[in-house]
Write a protein that holds these residues in place. Structure first.
Motif, PDB file in Angstrom:
ATOM      1  N   LEU A 117       4.537   6.012   2.806  1.00 46.03           N
ATOM      2  CA  LEU A 117       3.743   7.234   2.979  1.00 46.03           C
ATOM      3  C   LEU A 117       4.415   8.348   2.189  1.00 46.03           C
ATOM      4  O   LEU A 117       5.617   8.583   2.340  1.00 46.03           O
ATOM      5  CB  LEU A 117       3.656   7.611   4.455  1.00 46.03           C
ATOM      6  CG  LEU A 117       2.917   8.904   4.775  1.00 46.03           C
ATOM      7  CD1 LEU A 117       1.406   8.706   4.605  1.00 46.03           C
ATOM      8  CD2 LEU A 117       3.216   9.360   6.184  1.00 46.03           C
ATOM      9  N   GLU A 138       4.298  12.396   1.491  1.00 44.34           N
ATOM     10  CA  GLU A 138       3.785  13.679   2.006  1.00 44.34           C
ATOM     11  C   GLU A 138       4.554  14.808   1.340  1.00 44.34           C
ATOM     12  O   GLU A 138       5.784  14.772   1.281  1.00 44.34           O
ATOM     13  CB  GLU A 138       3.944  13.741   3.530  1.00 44.34           C
ATOM     14  CG  GLU A 138       3.657  15.082   4.154  1.00 44.34           C
ATOM     15  CD  GLU A 138       2.276  15.622   3.854  1.00 44.34           C
ATOM     16  OE1 GLU A 138       2.182  16.784   3.421  1.00 44.34           O
ATOM     17  OE2 GLU A 138       1.293  14.894   4.050  1.00 44.34           O
ATOM     18  N   GLY A 157      -4.375   9.725   6.474  1.00 45.78           N
ATOM     19  CA  GLY A 157      -3.241   8.995   5.934  1.00 45.78           C
ATOM     20  C   GLY A 157      -2.469   8.249   7.012  1.00 45.78           C
ATOM     21  O   GLY A 157      -2.113   7.079   6.848  1.00 45.78           O
ATOM     22  N   CYS A 179       4.140  -0.741   3.846  1.00 44.60           N
ATOM     23  CA  CYS A 179       3.536   0.508   3.386  1.00 44.60           C
ATOM     24  C   CYS A 179       4.574   1.601   3.158  1.00 44.60           C
ATOM     25  O   CYS A 179       5.634   1.603   3.779  1.00 44.60           O
ATOM     26  CB  CYS A 179       2.539   1.021   4.416  1.00 44.60           C
ATOM     27  SG  CYS A 179       1.213  -0.121   4.762  1.00 44.60           S
ATOM     28  N   LEU A 187       0.843  -1.195   0.000  1.00 48.23           N
ATOM     29  CA  LEU A 187       0.000   0.000   0.000  1.00 48.23           C
ATOM     30  C   LEU A 187       0.872   1.237   0.000  1.00 48.23           C
ATOM     31  O   LEU A 187       1.834   1.328   0.767  1.00 48.23           O
ATOM     32  CB  LEU A 187      -0.884   0.000   1.256  1.00 48.23           C
ATOM     33  CG  LEU A 187      -1.820   1.177   1.476  1.00 48.23           C
ATOM     34  CD1 LEU A 187      -2.880   1.239   0.382  1.00 48.23           C
ATOM     35  CD2 LEU A 187      -2.487   1.072   2.843  1.00 48.23           C
ATOM     36  N   ILE A 218       0.414   5.288   0.562  1.00 49.06           N
ATOM     37  CA  ILE A 218      -0.544   6.261   1.078  1.00 49.06           C
ATOM     38  C   ILE A 218      -0.051   7.651   0.721  1.00 49.06           C
ATOM     39  O   ILE A 218       1.107   7.988   0.967  1.00 49.06           O
ATOM     40  CB  ILE A 218      -0.690   6.106   2.604  1.00 49.06           C
ATOM     41  CG1 ILE A 218      -1.187   4.692   2.921  1.00 49.06           C
ATOM     42  CG2 ILE A 218      -1.625   7.169   3.175  1.00 49.06           C
ATOM     43  CD1 ILE A 218      -0.866   4.238   4.312  1.00 49.06           C
ATOM     44  N   THR A 233      -4.520   5.332   8.359  1.00 52.13           N
ATOM     45  CA  THR A 233      -4.497   4.238   7.389  1.00 52.13           C
ATOM     46  C   THR A 233      -3.157   3.515   7.449  1.00 52.13           C
ATOM     47  O   THR A 233      -3.102   2.279   7.438  1.00 52.13           O
ATOM     48  CB  THR A 233      -4.751   4.782   5.969  1.00 52.13           C
ATOM     49  OG1 THR A 233      -6.001   5.486   5.956  1.00 52.13           O
ATOM     50  CG2 THR A 233      -4.779   3.670   4.942  1.00 52.13           C
ATOM     51  N   LEU A 234      -2.075   4.282   7.548  1.00 50.70           N
ATOM     52  CA  LEU A 234      -0.740   3.697   7.657  1.00 50.70           C
ATOM     53  C   LEU A 234      -0.623   2.815   8.890  1.00 50.70           C
ATOM     54  O   LEU A 234      -0.140   1.685   8.824  1.00 50.70           O
ATOM     55  CB  LEU A 234       0.311   4.814   7.708  1.00 50.70           C
ATOM     56  CG  LEU A 234       1.757   4.372   7.895  1.00 50.70           C
ATOM     57  CD1 LEU A 234       2.258   3.631   6.667  1.00 50.70           C
ATOM     58  CD2 LEU A 234       2.642   5.571   8.198  1.00 50.70           C
ATOM     59  N   ALA A 241      -2.790  -0.421   8.526  1.00 51.77           N
ATOM     60  CA  ALA A 241      -2.238  -1.366   7.558  1.00 51.77           C
ATOM     61  C   ALA A 241      -0.962  -2.022   8.078  1.00 51.77           C
ATOM     62  O   ALA A 241      -0.772  -3.232   7.908  1.00 51.77           O
ATOM     63  CB  ALA A 241      -1.966  -0.651   6.229  1.00 51.77           C
TER      64      ALA A 241
END
Length: 125
Positions: free
Chosen positions: A44, A46, A28, A42, A19, A21, A31-32, A35
């Motif tokens: 992320l 930004e 976010g 994952c 995933l 994000i 969700t991180l 998961a």
């Protein structure tokens, strides 16, 4: 003074994620967390130099009660579920929390004072 030359060799590596994000706000990051707790790998992304830089970082700290979400919708179910999860998370992380609830009543500004019928729509959460 002599000029020094530096050569940098980079190796391209491919990393596969379950995933990716986009956005380091509260949604976010939540969700991180969810998961990664499920074992997903994952990433992320930004755009800002700090997480929670926008609305998520400057809100009032009130958990949404979902009073304006239509009953029976996925939105309403997810909000109600998140309320129960945030209480456990706060306990686990020793974050002070005061579950005080809310009473929301909607009425029009031109309600007739002589009207004894209580037509107001009140919802206690």
């Amino acid at each position: 003074m002599s000029k020094t030359s530096t050569t940098t060799t980079t190796t391209t590596t491919t990393t596969t994620y379950d995933l990716v994000i986009i956005g380091g706000g509260i949604v976010g990051l939540s969700t991180l967390r969810a998961a990664t707790l499920q074992g997903w790998k994952c990433a992320l992304i930004e755009s800002e130099s700090h997480l929670l830089s926008h609305a998520s970082g400057s809100n009032s700290g009130i958990a949404c009660t979902g009073v304006d979400a239509t009953p029976g919708t996925l939105e309403r179910a997810l909000i109600r579920d998140s309320i129960s999860q945030i209480r456990g998370y706060c306990r686990e992380m020793h974050i002070p929390m005061r579950p005080c609830g809310s009473l929301v009543c909607s009425s029009t500004w031109d309600d007739d004072d002589d009207d004894d019928d209580n037509d107001n729509d009140c919802n206690h959460t």
